[in-house]
Design an enzyme around this catalytic site. Sequence first.
Site: not given
Length: 135
Positions: A48, A55
């Site tokens: 991220c 992620d």
Amino acid sequence: MSSTQAQASKTLYGERVIAEGELICFDNPRPERPYEISIELPEFTCQCPFSGYPDFAVLRLLYQPGSRVIELKAIKLYVNSYRNCTISHEEAANKILDDLVVACNPVWMQLEADFNPRGNVHTVVRVSHGSRQPC
């Protein structure tokens, strides 16, 4: 042994293969026939850009090849190259689609990036290129 050589020897095999990877395509064995190829990549990871947290996503690729078809090991290594990349969900999906389109010039291609929920938010980004033909 120099520090550069020591660092190079510490590079793991998988990291080296990922870094050297490129999107490889081969000739479509049936270019006269409209058909679709579906590929699922369940272990996509990136970082991220706001929090730095990892992620995780399932990538679902559906495409109608033109004259070229994507080689499966090559796409796996390409996707793995995002592991340490700081990128948003939206940019990741768009960049991956753009790179795949450049590599194989499909008739039509759709990429769905289905990210694992984080903080009670579930994101799915769907991007496409070209016009889908009946099969």
